[in-house]
Motif scaffolding. Structure first.
Motif, mmCIF file in Angstrom:
data_model
loop_
_atom_site.group_PDB
_atom_site.id
_atom_site.type_symbol
_atom_site.label_atom_id
_atom_site.label_comp_id
_atom_site.label_asym_id
_atom_site.label_seq_id
_atom_site.Cartn_x
_atom_site.Cartn_y
_atom_site.Cartn_z
ATOM 1 N N ALA A 190 0.848 -1.203 0.000
ATOM 2 C CA ALA A 190 0.000 0.000 0.000
ATOM 3 C C ALA A 190 0.885 1.257 0.000
ATOM 4 O O ALA A 190 0.583 2.237 -0.692
ATOM 5 C CB ALA A 190 -0.912 -0.011 1.224
ATOM 6 N N PHE A 191 1.996 1.205 0.735
ATOM 7 C CA PHE A 191 2.924 2.336 0.826
ATOM 8 C C PHE A 191 3.493 2.668 -0.561
ATOM 9 O O PHE A 191 3.463 3.810 -1.006
ATOM 10 C CB PHE A 191 4.042 1.969 1.803
ATOM 11 N N VAL A 192 3.978 1.640 -1.274
ATOM 12 C CA VAL A 192 4.584 1.840 -2.596
ATOM 13 C C VAL A 192 3.535 2.296 -3.616
ATOM 14 O O VAL A 192 3.761 3.231 -4.385
ATOM 15 C CB VAL A 192 5.254 0.529 -3.072
ATOM 16 N N LEU A 193 2.349 1.677 -3.568
ATOM 17 C CA LEU A 193 1.282 2.042 -4.511
ATOM 18 C C LEU A 193 0.858 3.488 -4.309
ATOM 19 O O LEU A 193 0.490 4.193 -5.253
ATOM 20 C CB LEU A 193 0.100 1.091 -4.348
ATOM 21 N N GLY A 194 0.955 3.949 -3.061
ATOM 22 C CA GLY A 194 0.620 5.343 -2.779
ATOM 23 C C GLY A 194 1.506 6.296 -3.571
ATOM 24 O O GLY A 194 1.042 7.292 -4.128
ATOM 25 N N PHE A 195 2.794 5.952 -3.663
ATOM 26 C CA PHE A 195 3.709 6.826 -4.407
ATOM 27 C C PHE A 195 3.374 6.842 -5.888
ATOM 28 O O PHE A 195 3.441 7.888 -6.538
ATOM 29 C CB PHE A 195 5.170 6.400 -4.187
ATOM 30 N N SER A 196 2.977 5.689 -6.429
ATOM 31 C CA SER A 196 2.578 5.641 -7.838
ATOM 32 C C SER A 196 1.415 6.604 -8.069
ATOM 33 O O SER A 196 1.391 7.371 -9.031
ATOM 34 C CB SER A 196 2.163 4.215 -8.206
ATOM 35 N N SER A 197 0.464 6.616 -7.118
ATOM 36 C CA SER A 197 -0.704 7.498 -7.235
ATOM 37 C C SER A 197 -0.299 8.975 -7.113
ATOM 38 O O SER A 197 -0.760 9.826 -7.873
ATOM 39 C CB SER A 197 -1.691 7.124 -6.125
ATOM 40 N N ILE A 198 0.603 9.272 -6.178
ATOM 41 C CA ILE A 198 1.056 10.662 -5.981
ATOM 42 C C ILE A 198 1.747 11.180 -7.252
ATOM 43 O O ILE A 198 1.472 12.290 -7.724
ATOM 44 C CB ILE A 198 2.021 10.756 -4.783
ATOM 45 N N LEU A 199 2.616 10.346 -7.853
ATOM 46 C CA LEU A 199 3.352 10.785 -9.051
ATOM 47 C C LEU A 199 2.400 11.034 -10.217
ATOM 48 O O LEU A 199 2.563 11.995 -10.967
ATOM 49 C CB LEU A 199 4.404 9.744 -9.428
#
Ligand code: HEM
Ligand SMILES: [Cu+2]
Length: 553
Positions: free
Chosen positions: A171-180
Motif C-alpha cells: 500500500a505504501f509503494v502504490l501510494g507513491f505511484s498514485s502521488i506521481l
C-alpha cells in the motif's frame, strides 16, 4: 518532446503502436515514455489485478452460498476478503481510470503531445507493478496473506502473524505511484493546454482528473505515513496505536480514514468525468450546466476531505463531532447531486443512442444514485449505528465503487477502445455482456442491503439460517455478474486480436479533440498543436454523424 513528426518508409506517420523509437520491440514498451503506451501498460496490469480481485469475490460468494463451511475455512475466508479489498481498492479502483484513460487521453484532450514529466510517468507504472508484486508475494510467503480486512484496524493488525507487513508495504509503494500520477496531471493541465484552451474551455473529464490529482497529491501521503507507523508498531512495539502499549487505536482510525474517505473521491471523480463526456455525445445534446459540473468536481475534492469521521460513528466519538461529521456528510452529497441532476437534464429531449458506452453510462447514473443515497442514509447517526459493519455497508460501497467507478471504467473502455486500438468490438456481444453485468450486479448486491438491514454482519464466514435465502440469491447473482465480465473481456480481446482494422476518426460523433486525430493516434498525437475555440457548452452536437455509425456493425 521531439518536435519532428516521425515518418515511416511509406511516407505515412506511424501510429503509437507501430512507432519505433530509441528502443524497439518489447523494450520499446517497457522503456517507453509515451503517455499512450504507459496507459496501455496500466490497462494490462490493472485488468490482471481486477480479474484476480473478482476471483476472490466469486469464491467468497461461493463460500456464503449456504451456512457453515462450503469450500474454505474461516481463516481462509478472512484472508480472501482482505486480499479482495486490498487488490480492488489499491490495485483497481484507485489507479483505474486516471492511470489508464487519464494517461492515454488527458494530454490529447487538452491538445498536448505528452504529460509534463514523461519519465516520472513511467516510474509511476513501475512503482505500481512493484506494489502489485508485493501484494502477490504476501500471499505466497510463510505466514500467509493478511487477514485483517483492507482497513488494517488496530489492535488486530499489530498482533496477527500473517503477512501484514508486506501488505502495508505494498500500500505504501502504490501510494507513491498514485502521488506521481497526480503530480504529473496537475502540472500538465497547468502548463500544456493548447492555445485557446482556457480553464472553462477544458473538457469536463479534465476538471475531474485535475480535482482528483489534488486529492492524490495531498491525501495519499497520509496513508503512507499511517501504514509506515503500523509497521513501526509491529516491529518496535513503540505504543503508537496498540492500547496494550499505551497507544490509541482510534487515532489509527482517524489517520486511516483521513486518506481513505478522500480516496473514494479519487475513485469516483474520474468516473464522473467520463460520464460527463459520454452523456452529451450519445444524447446529442450540449451538456447542461457545464460550469456547475466543473465546479462540483472541485467542491467534491474539497468537502470530501472533511467527512472522514462518518466511518467512526461507532468508535466512541464525542457527540459534537458526530453531529459535525453527519452534517458535513450531507453537505458533500450536494455537488454529487448537482452532477446527477445535470446529466439527467442533458438527457431531457435528447435523441438517445443506446450504444454500449451509453448503456454503461446510464447504468452508472442509476447505480451511483442508489449508492449515493444509501451513503446519505448512513450519514444519519441513528441509521449508521444500526447498519455499521453489516452487509448493508458492503452493498453500499459496491454500488458506489463497482456500480460507480467500475461501470464508469467499462463505459470509458467501450467509448475509447476504437480510438486506442484502431479496432472495433462486436457491438451485439458487448450489449449482451452489459446486460449480464448490470442484472448480475443488482442480484448480487441488492440482497446485501436487505440482510444488512436485518442484522447480517459483514466479514462473517458463517450466518444464521434466516439469512440463507438472501445469500443464495446473492451468490447466483455473482455467477451472472462474473459471466458478463468474462464475456466482456473476451469480446474486447477478440477484437484486439482480429485483423479487421478500424480507422474512422470519430465513430460516435464526439466533439472533443481525440475525435479530430487519427485512429489510433500517431506517436506525437497531433501533426500540429491545435488552437481551441469552442468550450464544451458551445459544442453543437450534430445529427449527421449518427448515421455513419450505423454502418460500422
Ligand atoms: C464479481 C465481483 C465482486 C464480488 C462477487 C464481490 C464480493 C464481495 C463480498 C462477498 C464481500 C464481503 C466480504 C464480507 O464482508 O464477508 C466483498 C467485500 C469487499 N469488496 Fe467486493 N466483490 C466484487 C467486486 C468488487 C469490486 C469491483 C470492488 C471495488 C471496487 C470491491 C471491493 C470490495 C471491498 C473493499 C470489500 C471489503 C473487504 C473487507 O471487508 O476488508 N469488490 N466483496
Ligand atoms: Cu466515507
Amino acid at each position: 518532446m521531439s518536435e519532428t513528426i516521425a515518418v515511416n518508409s511509406n511516407g505515412k506517420h506511424p501510429n503509437y503502436i507501430e512507432y519505433q523509437g530509441k528502443h524497439k520491440g518489447l523494450a520499446g514498451w517497457l522503456l517507453t515514455t509515451d503517455h499512450k503506451r504507459i496507459g496501455i501498460l496500466y490497462l494490462i496490469a490493472i485488468t490482471a489485478f481486477f480479474l484476480t480481485g473478482v476471483t476472490f469475490g466469486f469464491l467468497m460468494r461461493l463460500e456464503l452460498i449456504s451456512p457453515g463451511r462450503t469450500i474454505m475455512d474461516a481463516q481462509t475466508y478472512n484472508s480472501f476478503f482482505t486480499l479482495h479489498g486490498v487488490i480492488m481498492i489499491f490495485l483497481f479502483v484507485v489507479p483505474g481510470i486516471p492511470s489508464i484513460f487519464g494517461n492515454f487521453f488527458l494530454p490529447i484532450l487538452i491538445g498536448a503531445k505528452d504529460v509534463f514529466f514523461p519519465k516520472l510517468n513511467l516510474l509511476s507504472w513501475y512503482l505500481y507493478i512493484f506494489g502489485g508484486i508485493l501484494a502477490i508475494i504476501s500471499i505466497l510467503l510463510p505466514g500467509g496473506p493478511a487477514d485483517t480486512g483492507w482497513t488494517f484496524y488496530i489492535p488486530y493488525s499489530v498482533r496477527t502473524g500473517t503477512n501484514v507487513d508486506l501488505a502495508l508495504f505494498a500500500a505504501f509503494v502504490l501510494g507513491f505511484s498514485s502521488i506521481l500520477t497526480g503530480l504529473n496531471f496537475i502540472t500538465t493541465v497547468h502548463r500544456l493546454r493548447a492555445p485557446g484552451m482556457t480553464w472553462f474551455k477544458m473538457p469536463l473529464s479534465i476538471w475531474a482528473f485535475y480535482s482528483t490529482a489534488w486529492v492524490q497529491v495531498l491525501a495519499t501521503p497520509i496513508i503512507g505515513i499511517t501504514v509506515f507507523m503500523v509497521a513501526i508498531e509491529r516491529i518496535f512495539k513503540v505504543g503508537l496505536f496498540d492500547p496494550a502499549l499505551g497507544g490509541d487505536p482510534v487515532l489509527y482510525q482517524h489517520l486511516f480514514w483521513i486518506y481513505s474517505h478522500p480516496a473514494v473521491y479519487i475513485m469516483i471523480l474520474p468516473a464522473m468525468g467520463i460520464i460527463s463526456e459520454i452523456i452529451p455525445v450519445f444524447a446529442r445534446r450540449t451538456i447542461f450546466g457545464y460550469k456547475f459540473i466543473a465546479m462540483s468536481s472541485i467542491a467534491i475534492a474539497l468537502f470530501g476531505s472533511l467527512v472522514w469521521g462518518h466511518h467512526m460513528f461507532t468508535a466512541g466519538m464525542a457527540d459534537a463531532s458526530q453531529f459535525v461529521f453527519s452534517l458535513l456528510t450531507m453537505v458533500v452529497a450536494i455537488p454529487s447531486a448537482i452532477k446527477v441532476f445535470n446529466w439527467t437534464a442533458t438527457l431531457y429531449k435528447g435523441s438517445i443512442l443506446l450504444e454500449t458506452p451509453m448503456l454503461f453510462a446510464l447504468a452508472f447514473i442509476f447505480l451511483f444514485t442508489i449508492g449515493g443515497l444509501t451513503g446519505v442514509m448512513q450519514g444519519v447517526l441513528s441509521v449508521d449505528i444500526m447498519v455499521q459493519d453489516t452487509s448493508f455497508i458492503v452493498a453500499h460501497f459496491h454500488y458506489v465503487m463497482f456500480g460507480g467507478t467500475g461501470f464508469g471504467l467499462m463505459a470509458a473502455m467501450h467509448y475509447w477502445f476504437p480510438k486506442m486500438f484502431g479496432k472495433m468490438y462486436n457491438k451485439k456481444v458487448s450489449k449482451i455482456a452489459f446486460w449480464l453485468i448490470f442484472i448480475g450486479f443488482n442480484i448480487t448486491y441488492f440482497p446485501m442491503f436487505i440482510m444488512g438491514w436485518l442484522g447480517m454482519p459483514r466479514r462473517y464466514y458463517d450466518y444464521l439460517p434466516e439469512f440463507h435465502i438472501y445469500h443464495l440469491i446473492s451468490t447466483i447473482g455473482s455467477w451472472i455478474l462474473v459471466s458478463g465480465i468474462l464475456l466482456m473481456v473476451g469480446n474486447l480481446i477478440k477484437a484486439l486480436l482480429s485483423d479487421k482494422k478500424f480507422s474512422e476518426k470519430n465513430p460516435w460523433g464526439g466533439e472533443t479533440l481525440e475525435w479530430t486525430i487519427d485512429t489510433p493516434p500517431i506517436h506525437e498525437n497531433f501533426l500540429e498543436i491545435p488552437t481551441v475555440h469552442a468550450a464544451p457548452y458551445e459544442y453543437k452536437q450534430n445529427e449527421t454523424t449518427v448515421l455513419t455509425n450505423q454502418e460500422v456493425k
